[in-house]
Motif scaffolding. Structure first.
Motif, short mmCIF file in Angstrom:
data_model
loop_
_atom_site.label_atom_id
_atom_site.label_comp_id
_atom_site.label_asym_id
_atom_site.label_seq_id
_atom_site.Cartn_x
_atom_site.Cartn_y
_atom_site.Cartn_z
N LYS A 53 0.84 -1.20 0.00
CA LYS A 53 0.00 0.00 0.00
C LYS A 53 0.87 1.25 0.00
O LYS A 53 0.61 2.21 -0.73
CB LYS A 53 -0.94 0.00 1.20
N ARG A 54 1.92 1.23 0.82
CA ARG A 54 2.82 2.39 0.88
C ARG A 54 3.52 2.61 -0.46
O ARG A 54 3.63 3.74 -0.93
CB ARG A 54 3.85 2.18 1.99
N ILE A 55 3.99 1.54 -1.06
CA ILE A 55 4.65 1.65 -2.36
C ILE A 55 3.70 2.23 -3.39
O ILE A 55 4.05 3.12 -4.17
CB ILE A 55 5.19 0.28 -2.82
N GLU A 57 1.16 4.13 -2.90
CA GLU A 57 0.81 5.52 -2.60
C GLU A 57 1.97 6.47 -2.87
O GLU A 57 1.77 7.59 -3.32
CB GLU A 57 0.38 5.65 -1.14
N GLU A 58 3.20 6.02 -2.58
CA GLU A 58 4.35 6.93 -2.60
C GLU A 58 5.27 6.77 -3.80
O GLU A 58 6.19 7.56 -3.97
CB GLU A 58 5.17 6.73 -1.32
N SER A 59 5.05 5.79 -4.62
CA SER A 59 5.99 5.53 -5.71
C SER A 59 5.45 6.04 -7.03
O SER A 59 4.30 6.45 -7.14
CB SER A 59 6.23 4.02 -5.82
N ALA A 62 1.88 4.65 -8.53
CA ALA A 62 0.65 4.88 -7.77
C ALA A 62 -0.59 4.47 -8.55
O ALA A 62 -1.60 4.11 -7.97
CB ALA A 62 0.55 6.34 -7.34
#
Length: 119
Positions: A53-55, A57-59, A62
């Motif tokens: 999820k973090r990847i 959102e932040e990569s 997205a």
């Protein structure tokens, strides 16, 4: 071939094998069992879902739709985008490009890890 593999596993099955699947699994990972695989999978899910999820959102990846379907609709998955994401994650985890490569495979479990690898 599948039936022969199942029959061979029936003949090799030992008391420590909880199931026939555990017997076949131990051919690939010595000492493993179906229940240990379930435990590992639960642990990985707990750790990897938040990471994914973090990847996302932040990569630069997205927009997950770009990973799933090719622009020309000829493939189910956009192979180049999947490769790019794999390389992005490996680099973020600290793997050196000099000691790894990402290849296209027929199945996610077709992997070879050698002593020269970082893992």
């Amino acid at each position: 071939l599948v039936q022969i593999t199942i029959e061979a596993a029936k003949h090799r099955r030992q008391p420590q094998h909880e199931t026939l699947y555990s017997c076949m699994l131990s051919d690939f990972v010595k000492g493993s069992s179906e229940s240990s695989l379930v435990d590992i999978s639960a642990y990985l899910k707990h750790a990897l879902v938040p990471l994914a999820k973090r990847i996302m959102e932040e990569s630069p990846f997205a927009n997950a739709k770009n990973l799933l379907i090719s622009k020309d609709k000829s493939d189910t998955f956009n192979i180049e985008a999947q490769k790019d994401l794999s390389l992005y994650v490996l680099k973020a985890l600290g793997f050196s490009e000099n000691n790894m490569r990402v290849d296209t495979s027929a199945h996610p479990f077709t992997i070879a890890i050698t002593p020269a690898d970082d893992v």
